[in-house]
Design a protein around this motif. Sequence first.
Motif, PDB file in Angstrom:
ATOM      1  N   THR A 196       0.828  -1.205   0.000  1.00 25.68           N
ATOM      2  CA  THR A 196       0.000   0.000   0.000  1.00 25.68           C
ATOM      3  C   THR A 196       0.858   1.249   0.000  1.00 25.68           C
ATOM      4  O   THR A 196       0.609   2.215  -0.716  1.00 25.68           O
ATOM      5  N   TYR A 197       1.935   1.226   0.812  1.00 26.60           N
ATOM      6  CA  TYR A 197       2.846   2.371   0.844  1.00 26.60           C
ATOM      7  C   TYR A 197       3.475   2.602  -0.524  1.00 26.60           C
ATOM      8  O   TYR A 197       3.669   3.723  -0.974  1.00 26.60           O
ATOM      9  N   ALA A 198       3.826   1.497  -1.191  1.00 27.20           N
ATOM     10  CA  ALA A 198       4.529   1.615  -2.463  1.00 27.20           C
ATOM     11  C   ALA A 198       3.684   2.349  -3.501  1.00 27.20           C
ATOM     12  O   ALA A 198       4.209   3.039  -4.371  1.00 27.20           O
ATOM     13  N   LEU A 199       2.339   2.205  -3.408  1.00 35.85           N
ATOM     14  CA  LEU A 199       1.485   2.876  -4.362  1.00 35.85           C
ATOM     15  C   LEU A 199       1.596   4.387  -4.252  1.00 35.85           C
ATOM     16  O   LEU A 199       1.337   5.121  -5.207  1.00 35.85           O
ATOM     17  N   ALA A 200       1.973   4.857  -3.068  1.00 40.16           N
ATOM     18  CA  ALA A 200       2.024   6.301  -2.848  1.00 40.16           C
ATOM     19  C   ALA A 200       3.302   6.930  -3.367  1.00 40.16           C
ATOM     20  O   ALA A 200       3.440   8.139  -3.361  1.00 40.16           O
ATOM     21  N   GLN A 201       4.248   6.084  -3.813  1.00 37.78           N
ATOM     22  CA  GLN A 201       5.535   6.642  -4.230  1.00 37.78           C
ATOM     23  C   GLN A 201       6.077   5.817  -5.386  1.00 37.78           C
ATOM     24  O   GLN A 201       6.781   4.849  -5.203  1.00 37.78           O
ATOM     25  N   LEU A 202       5.716   6.167  -6.584  1.00 40.31           N
ATOM     26  CA  LEU A 202       6.177   5.449  -7.759  1.00 40.31           C
ATOM     27  C   LEU A 202       7.579   5.924  -8.135  1.00 40.31           C
ATOM     28  O   LEU A 202       7.944   7.073  -7.898  1.00 40.31           O
ATOM     29  N   PRO A 203       8.423   5.028  -8.723  1.00 34.85           N
ATOM     30  CA  PRO A 203       9.767   5.446  -9.141  1.00 34.85           C
ATOM     31  C   PRO A 203       9.701   6.586 -10.150  1.00 34.85           C
ATOM     32  O   PRO A 203       8.747   6.720 -10.917  1.00 34.85           O
ATOM     33  N   LEU A 204      10.700   7.400 -10.154  1.00 30.29           N
ATOM     34  CA  LEU A 204      10.765   8.514 -11.095  1.00 30.29           C
ATOM     35  C   LEU A 204      11.010   7.995 -12.506  1.00 30.29           C
ATOM     36  O   LEU A 204      11.689   6.980 -12.703  1.00 30.29           O
ATOM     37  N   ALA A 205      10.459   8.650 -13.480  1.00 28.27           N
ATOM     38  CA  ALA A 205      10.788   8.345 -14.866  1.00 28.27           C
ATOM     39  C   ALA A 205      12.240   8.741 -15.111  1.00 28.27           C
ATOM     40  O   ALA A 205      12.799   9.593 -14.424  1.00 28.27           O
ATOM     41  N   LYS A 206      12.858   8.126 -16.131  1.00 31.51           N
ATOM     42  CA  LYS A 206      14.291   8.331 -16.354  1.00 31.51           C
ATOM     43  C   LYS A 206      14.639   9.803 -16.541  1.00 31.51           C
ATOM     44  O   LYS A 206      15.652  10.284 -16.032  1.00 31.51           O
ATOM     45  N   ASP A 207      13.752  10.538 -17.255  1.00 28.96           N
ATOM     46  CA  ASP A 207      14.083  11.946 -17.488  1.00 28.96           C
ATOM     47  C   ASP A 207      13.786  12.821 -16.273  1.00 28.96           C
ATOM     48  O   ASP A 207      14.064  14.013 -16.268  1.00 28.96           O
ATOM     49  N   GLU A 208      13.200  12.226 -15.204  1.00 23.37           N
ATOM     50  CA  GLU A 208      12.923  12.983 -13.995  1.00 23.37           C
ATOM     51  C   GLU A 208      14.000  12.784 -12.937  1.00 23.37           C
ATOM     52  O   GLU A 208      13.966  13.430 -11.898  1.00 23.37           O
ATOM     53  N   VAL A 209      14.933  11.911 -13.177  1.00 20.26           N
ATOM     54  CA  VAL A 209      15.982  11.652 -12.199  1.00 20.26           C
ATOM     55  C   VAL A 209      16.859  12.895 -12.062  1.00 20.26           C
ATOM     56  O   VAL A 209      17.326  13.451 -13.066  1.00 20.26           O
ATOM     57  N   PRO A 210      17.082  13.350 -10.835  1.00 17.82           N
ATOM     58  CA  PRO A 210      17.935  14.536 -10.649  1.00 17.82           C
ATOM     59  C   PRO A 210      19.339  14.298 -11.202  1.00 17.82           C
ATOM     60  O   PRO A 210      19.793  13.157 -11.352  1.00 17.82           O
ATOM     61  N   SER A 211      20.021  15.387 -11.464  1.00 24.31           N
ATOM     62  CA  SER A 211      21.387  15.277 -11.975  1.00 24.31           C
ATOM     63  C   SER A 211      22.320  14.712 -10.911  1.00 24.31           C
ATOM     64  O   SER A 211      22.008  14.725  -9.720  1.00 24.31           O
ATOM     65  N   LYS A 212      23.459  14.227 -11.366  1.00 26.16           N
ATOM     66  CA  LYS A 212      24.459  13.696 -10.441  1.00 26.16           C
ATOM     67  C   LYS A 212      24.866  14.763  -9.431  1.00 26.16           C
ATOM     68  O   LYS A 212      25.036  14.480  -8.239  1.00 26.16           O
ATOM     69  N   GLU A 213      25.021  15.989  -9.868  1.00 28.31           N
ATOM     70  CA  GLU A 213      25.440  17.071  -8.988  1.00 28.31           C
ATOM     71  C   GLU A 213      24.384  17.334  -7.910  1.00 28.31           C
ATOM     72  O   GLU A 213      24.717  17.556  -6.739  1.00 28.31           O
ATOM     73  N   LYS A 214      23.111  17.302  -8.303  1.00 28.97           N
ATOM     74  CA  LYS A 214      22.041  17.526  -7.327  1.00 28.97           C
ATOM     75  C   LYS A 214      21.985  16.386  -6.306  1.00 28.97           C
ATOM     76  O   LYS A 214      21.841  16.613  -5.099  1.00 28.97           O
ATOM     77  N   ILE A 215      22.128  15.146  -6.797  1.00 25.55           N
ATOM     78  CA  ILE A 215      22.099  13.988  -5.893  1.00 25.55           C
ATOM     79  C   ILE A 215      23.270  14.051  -4.921  1.00 25.55           C
ATOM     80  O   ILE A 215      23.102  13.824  -3.716  1.00 25.55           O
ATOM     81  N   VAL A 248      19.485  13.646   2.709  1.00 21.68           N
ATOM     82  CA  VAL A 248      20.358  12.474   2.520  1.00 21.68           C
ATOM     83  C   VAL A 248      19.531  11.261   2.113  1.00 21.68           C
ATOM     84  O   VAL A 248      19.914  10.497   1.222  1.00 21.68           O
ATOM     85  N   ALA A 249      18.369  11.074   2.768  1.00 20.26           N
ATOM     86  CA  ALA A 249      17.501   9.949   2.412  1.00 20.26           C
ATOM     87  C   ALA A 249      17.051  10.049   0.958  1.00 20.26           C
ATOM     88  O   ALA A 249      17.058   9.048   0.222  1.00 20.26           O
ATOM     89  N   TRP A 250      16.678  11.255   0.537  1.00 18.80           N
ATOM     90  CA  TRP A 250      16.282  11.417  -0.863  1.00 18.80           C
ATOM     91  C   TRP A 250      17.479  11.246  -1.803  1.00 18.80           C
ATOM     92  O   TRP A 250      17.339  10.730  -2.925  1.00 18.80           O
ATOM     93  N   GLY A 251      18.658  11.657  -1.347  1.00 14.17           N
ATOM     94  CA  GLY A 251      19.848  11.459  -2.171  1.00 14.17           C
ATOM     95  C   GLY A 251      20.126   9.986  -2.397  1.00 14.17           C
ATOM     96  O   GLY A 251      20.476   9.559  -3.514  1.00 14.17           O
ATOM     97  N   ALA A 252      19.977   9.178  -1.342  1.00 11.14           N
ATOM     98  CA  ALA A 252      20.178   7.732  -1.482  1.00 11.14           C
ATOM     99  C   ALA A 252      19.130   7.138  -2.412  1.00 11.14           C
ATOM    100  O   ALA A 252      19.443   6.295  -3.263  1.00 11.14           O
ATOM    101  N   HIS A 253      17.894   7.585  -2.260  1.00 13.62           N
ATOM    102  CA  HIS A 253      16.815   7.125  -3.135  1.00 13.62           C
ATOM    103  C   HIS A 253      17.121   7.472  -4.589  1.00 13.62           C
ATOM    104  O   HIS A 253      17.009   6.645  -5.498  1.00 13.62           O
ATOM    105  N   ASP A 254      17.514   8.723  -4.824  1.00  8.50           N
ATOM    106  CA  ASP A 254      17.769   9.163  -6.197  1.00  8.50           C
ATOM    107  C   ASP A 254      19.012   8.493  -6.781  1.00  8.50           C
ATOM    108  O   ASP A 254      19.062   8.209  -7.986  1.00  8.50           O
ATOM    109  N   ALA A 255      20.011   8.238  -5.944  1.00  2.40           N
ATOM    110  CA  ALA A 255      21.205   7.539  -6.427  1.00  2.40           C
ATOM    111  C   ALA A 255      20.842   6.133  -6.898  1.00  2.40           C
ATOM    112  O   ALA A 255      21.348   5.652  -7.924  1.00  2.40           O
ATOM    113  N   LEU A 256      19.965   5.481  -6.155  1.00  2.57           N
ATOM    114  CA  LEU A 256      19.537   4.141  -6.548  1.00  2.57           C
ATOM    115  C   LEU A 256      18.743   4.176  -7.846  1.00  2.57           C
ATOM    116  O   LEU A 256      18.967   3.361  -8.749  1.00  2.57           O
ATOM    117  N   ILE A 257      17.824   5.141  -7.968  1.00  2.00           N
ATOM    118  CA  ILE A 257      17.026   5.249  -9.192  1.00  2.00           C
ATOM    119  C   ILE A 257      17.913   5.543 -10.398  1.00  2.00           C
ATOM    120  O   ILE A 257      17.728   5.004 -11.481  1.00  2.00           O
TER     121      ILE A 257
END
Length: 376
Positions: free
Chosen positions: A19-38, A50-59
């Motif tokens: 149920t939680y997963a439905l609330a947060q779908l992975p970002l589309a490839k063109d929505e992934v922040p830049s390496k510098e932002k991550i 930092v938590a979002w940085g780890a999430h975005d690094a994985l994506i």
Amino acid sequence: MLLFRHVLCVGCLSILFGTYALAQLPLAKDEVPSKEKIRGELLSGDPYLVAWGAHDALISGDRDLVPDLLSLASQWQPTSIGDPRDWSPLSAEQLDQRDAMAAIVDALIQMNVHVPSETLQTLAPDFGDYVAVLLSRMPVEESGPLAFELYRASAERSYGLEYVSAALLALHPEPGFAADILSNTSVRADVDVVLPDSNVGRGGSSGCGGAIFGFSRKDWPLFGQFIFSRENRDGEILLVKGLVSIYAERILSGSYDGRAINGLYLGPNDRRELIAEMLNVSEKEIPWGTRVAKTIEFQSQRQLNGELLAFVEEQQQMYRETARILVDRDLLRPSELLQSLPQLKLYVNDMRGEDYMPLSSELPNLPARVELSMSN
């Protein structure tokens, strides 16, 4: 007040976290922040970022961000206070830091990064289940000594890490492991003392283990946690392959809880299986069990004592035989044999009725490694 509540079935976890997963779908490839932002998020010092940085690094899957993730993981300072399974004494800031680090370690696992032993030792007190997954991926020559250290240190902190470490060690035993696993195996022996010609039967019972789940945090990213099991279900990761095989299922969570979610506990039967693994034999070939029962017809205290001692000797003779085989396989030193026998816990139950004198609570010449409890 605890931040988590117990549920009885692991299946409930899958439904809840799904149920939680439905609330947060992975970002589309063109929505992934830049390496510098991550990288900026990872190095910000703000647990939320930092938590979002780890999430975005994985994506993003960008391997150039791995050194930053490893550096953050290596800097972790253990936070468990008092009972390591109780997070309630932690401050709000520590809870934020904990969840951010959970996102980091999950990203390292998903990106299949080799994490150094020193970092795993740093993480183990608070993130035992993650460390168990990473430990299972290490080369044997590197994981052996570390697994033995984590096995001995994690019994009260992470049942999952203790279990996985022991299963790995059973495949490639380190010196001292056989003595430890054998001597810490407890055998319960229930002895019913009855009148002659009595017909007394004894049954057993079983129960299901519990699980703990976390809750989602507003605006925080979801990250994976791991449930360990002995069953091979679809989509699960094989951590240890052998007589004692262990699988892991990754489930999305909004807040970290590493206390009891693993689903495994290293009990007497599990230890017996690991001994069979070390000996490369079927569990059925181990002649002794971890739960035994006997009925003795009472004629006199002296006769009862003699039969009890004979029963104890019969059990310990089987333990000694297993220990001798371990010695023959160079898994146990001869000097360790006697003190490494399983602990026999003898529960004597007087079933004769109230009209008889209580049984003596002492048993002369009781051997070492045996405990006696008398119930009149």
